[in-house]
Design a protein around this motif. Structure first.
Motif, PDB file in Angstrom:
ATOM      1  N   GLN A  13       3.510 -11.232  18.809  1.00  0.00           N
ATOM      2  CA  GLN A  13       2.399 -11.122  18.189  1.00  0.00           C
ATOM      3  C   GLN A  13       2.493 -11.100  16.667  1.00  0.00           C
ATOM      4  OE1 GLN A  13      -1.312  -9.043  19.572  1.00  0.00           O
ATOM      5  NE2 GLN A  13      -1.100  -7.973  17.742  1.00  0.00           N
ATOM      6  N   GLY A  14       3.460 -10.099  16.616  1.00  0.00           N
ATOM      7  CA  GLY A  14       3.788  -9.542  15.179  1.00  0.00           C
ATOM      8  C   GLY A  14       4.552 -10.455  14.426  1.00  0.00           C
ATOM      9  N   ILE A  15       5.545 -11.330  15.077  1.00  0.00           N
ATOM     10  CA  ILE A  15       6.202 -12.351  14.366  1.00  0.00           C
ATOM     11  C   ILE A  15       5.116 -13.652  13.868  1.00  0.00           C
ATOM     12  CG2 ILE A  15       7.210 -13.818  16.209  1.00  0.00           C
ATOM     13  CD1 ILE A  15       8.860 -12.360  12.824  1.00  0.00           C
ATOM     14  N   ARG A  16       4.180 -13.816  14.923  1.00  0.00           N
ATOM     15  CA  ARG A  16       3.394 -15.084  14.604  1.00  0.00           C
ATOM     16  C   ARG A  16       2.437 -14.751  13.434  1.00  0.00           C
ATOM     17  NH1 ARG A  16       2.762 -14.919  20.229  1.00  0.00           N
ATOM     18  NH2 ARG A  16       0.695 -13.938  20.028  1.00  0.00           N
ATOM     19  N   THR A  17       2.221 -13.397  13.088  1.00  0.00           N
ATOM     20  CA  THR A  17       1.339 -12.957  11.968  1.00  0.00           C
ATOM     21  C   THR A  17       2.056 -12.294  11.121  1.00  0.00           C
ATOM     22  OG1 THR A  17       0.716 -10.925  13.339  1.00  0.00           O
ATOM     23  CG2 THR A  17      -0.735 -13.028  13.640  1.00  0.00           C
ATOM     24  N   ILE A  18       3.535 -12.649  10.726  1.00  0.00           N
ATOM     25  CA  ILE A  18       4.422 -12.172   9.874  1.00  0.00           C
ATOM     26  C   ILE A  18       3.810 -11.968   8.270  1.00  0.00           C
ATOM     27  CG2 ILE A  18       5.471 -14.100   9.237  1.00  0.00           C
ATOM     28  CD1 ILE A  18       6.916 -10.469   9.626  1.00  0.00           C
ATOM     29  N   LYS A  19       2.883 -12.857   8.037  1.00  0.00           N
ATOM     30  CA  LYS A  19       2.363 -13.134   6.737  1.00  0.00           C
ATOM     31  C   LYS A  19       1.309 -11.838   6.248  1.00  0.00           C
ATOM     32  CE  LYS A  19       2.734 -18.081   5.917  1.00  0.00           C
ATOM     33  NZ  LYS A  19       2.019 -19.203   5.852  1.00  0.00           N
ATOM     34  N   ASN A  20       1.023 -11.081   7.436  1.00  0.00           N
ATOM     35  CA  ASN A  20      -0.068 -10.035   7.409  1.00  0.00           C
ATOM     36  C   ASN A  20       0.666  -8.671   7.241  1.00  0.00           C
ATOM     37  OD1 ASN A  20      -2.178 -11.825   7.423  1.00  0.00           O
ATOM     38  ND2 ASN A  20      -2.156 -11.522   9.548  1.00  0.00           N
ATOM     39  N   SER A  21       2.205  -8.995   7.448  1.00  0.00           N
ATOM     40  CA  SER A  21       2.977  -7.506   7.686  1.00  0.00           C
ATOM     41  C   SER A  21       2.769  -6.391   6.463  1.00  0.00           C
ATOM     42  CB  SER A  21       4.404  -7.871   7.888  1.00  0.00           C
ATOM     43  OG  SER A  21       5.058  -6.703   8.290  1.00  0.00           O
ATOM     44  N   PRO A  22       2.811  -7.026   5.105  1.00  0.00           N
ATOM     45  CA  PRO A  22       2.582  -5.764   4.170  1.00  0.00           C
ATOM     46  C   PRO A  22       1.250  -5.518   4.111  1.00  0.00           C
ATOM     47  CG  PRO A  22       3.812  -7.779   3.351  1.00  0.00           C
ATOM     48  CD  PRO A  22       3.271  -8.241   4.837  1.00  0.00           C
ATOM     49  N   GLN A  23       0.150  -6.127   4.214  1.00  0.00           N
ATOM     50  CA  GLN A  23      -1.161  -5.434   4.417  1.00  0.00           C
ATOM     51  C   GLN A  23      -1.186  -4.470   5.743  1.00  0.00           C
ATOM     52  OE1 GLN A  23      -4.136  -8.438   5.178  1.00  0.00           O
ATOM     53  NE2 GLN A  23      -5.644  -7.054   5.427  1.00  0.00           N
ATOM     54  N   ARG A  24      -0.684  -4.983   6.733  1.00  0.00           N
ATOM     55  CA  ARG A  24      -0.687  -4.113   7.841  1.00  0.00           C
ATOM     56  C   ARG A  24      -0.089  -2.724   7.682  1.00  0.00           C
ATOM     57  NH1 ARG A  24       0.478  -8.859  11.360  1.00  0.00           N
ATOM     58  NH2 ARG A  24       2.883  -8.123  11.291  1.00  0.00           N
ATOM     59  N   ALA A  25       1.252  -2.761   6.826  1.00  0.00           N
ATOM     60  CA  ALA A  25       2.063  -1.697   6.392  1.00  0.00           C
ATOM     61  C   ALA A  25       1.177  -0.629   5.730  1.00  0.00           C
ATOM     62  CB  ALA A  25       3.135  -1.951   5.770  1.00  0.00           C
ATOM     63  N   SER A  26       0.151  -1.121   4.834  1.00  0.00           N
ATOM     64  CA  SER A  26      -0.924  -0.451   3.904  1.00  0.00           C
ATOM     65  C   SER A  26      -1.785   0.254   5.095  1.00  0.00           C
ATOM     66  CB  SER A  26      -1.646  -1.259   2.965  1.00  0.00           C
ATOM     67  OG  SER A  26      -0.419  -1.745   2.250  1.00  0.00           O
ATOM     68  N   GLN A  27      -2.369  -0.399   5.821  1.00  0.00           N
ATOM     69  CA  GLN A  27      -3.215   0.197   6.762  1.00  0.00           C
ATOM     70  C   GLN A  27      -2.780   1.053   7.906  1.00  0.00           C
ATOM     71  OE1 GLN A  27      -4.164  -3.422   8.820  1.00  0.00           O
ATOM     72  NE2 GLN A  27      -5.928  -3.866   7.269  1.00  0.00           N
ATOM     73  N   VAL A  28      -1.230   1.047   8.288  1.00  0.00           N
ATOM     74  CA  VAL A  28      -0.528   2.134   8.937  1.00  0.00           C
ATOM     75  C   VAL A  28      -0.299   3.336   8.225  1.00  0.00           C
ATOM     76  CG1 VAL A  28       1.741   2.538   9.758  1.00  0.00           C
ATOM     77  CG2 VAL A  28       0.475   0.378  10.447  1.00  0.00           C
ATOM     78  N   VAL A  29      -0.086   3.167   6.843  1.00  0.00           N
ATOM     79  CA  VAL A  29       0.055   4.344   6.002  1.00  0.00           C
ATOM     80  C   VAL A  29      -1.257   5.172   6.243  1.00  0.00           C
ATOM     81  CG1 VAL A  29       0.117   5.217   3.517  1.00  0.00           C
ATOM     82  CG2 VAL A  29       1.752   3.271   4.516  1.00  0.00           C
ATOM     83  N   GLU A  30      -2.315   4.548   5.814  1.00  0.00           N
ATOM     84  CA  GLU A  30      -3.923   5.247   5.957  1.00  0.00           C
ATOM     85  C   GLU A  30      -3.810   5.688   7.468  1.00  0.00           C
ATOM     86  OE1 GLU A  30      -5.566   6.278   3.438  1.00  0.00           O
ATOM     87  OE2 GLU A  30      -3.852   5.342   2.307  1.00  0.00           O
ATOM     88  N   GLN A  31      -3.609   5.043   8.573  1.00  0.00           N
ATOM     89  CA  GLN A  31      -3.727   5.563   9.863  1.00  0.00           C
ATOM     90  C   GLN A  31      -2.816   6.635  10.154  1.00  0.00           C
ATOM     91  OE1 GLN A  31      -2.241   2.515  12.710  1.00  0.00           O
ATOM     92  NE2 GLN A  31      -3.525   3.323  14.127  1.00  0.00           N
ATOM     93  N   ALA A  32      -1.786   6.835   9.723  1.00  0.00           N
ATOM     94  CA  ALA A  32      -0.824   7.807   9.805  1.00  0.00           C
ATOM     95  C   ALA A  32      -1.580   9.174   9.421  1.00  0.00           C
ATOM     96  CB  ALA A  32       0.696   7.659   8.910  1.00  0.00           C
ATOM     97  N   LYS A  33      -2.138   8.982   8.229  1.00  0.00           N
ATOM     98  CA  LYS A  33      -2.901  10.267   7.542  1.00  0.00           C
ATOM     99  C   LYS A  33      -3.950  10.902   8.723  1.00  0.00           C
ATOM    100  CE  LYS A  33      -2.310   8.781   3.042  1.00  0.00           C
ATOM    101  NZ  LYS A  33      -2.949   8.217   1.727  1.00  0.00           N
TER     102      LYS A  33
END
Length: 97
Positions: A13-33
């Motif tokens: 799933q992650g590789i199929r949507t690889i183009k969204n990876s930088p955006q997901r990373a930003s969301q993960v930074v917020e989720q971590a908090k």
């Protein structure tokens, strides 16, 4: 705060949507908090692991909850390593007889 090295591999799933990876990373930074964790660094890498992250967390439980939330999204599988800096490791060694 404890330091962790998180090694991640994309799922199908992650590789199929690889183009969204930088955006997901930003969301993960917020989720971590929301778990009391801080994403210190995120690196996309070549080789066995696709992403290497440095995360600080107040304890193992907070990091584990964050990791479970991250994994449940279905884009990556992770392995987590507890990391010790020089001062921390020197203190551990100091406890040896």
């Amino acid at each position: 705060m404890a330091t962790y090295v998180v090694l991640s591999q994309f799922t199908d799933q992650g590789i199929r949507t690889i183009k969204n990876s930088p955006q997901r990373a930003s969301q993960v930074v917020e989720q971590a908090k929301s778990f009391g964790c801080e994403m210190k660094e995120i690196y996309w890498t070549l080789g066995q692991y696709d992403i290497v992250s440095i995360v600080e967390a107040p304890n193992d439980e907070s990091l584990t909850a964050f990791g479970l939330a991250l994994g449940s999204a279905g884009n990556i599988r992770t392995q987590t390593l507890r990391a010790f800096n020089n001062a921390d490791f020197a203190a551990i060694i100091g406890k040896l007889s």
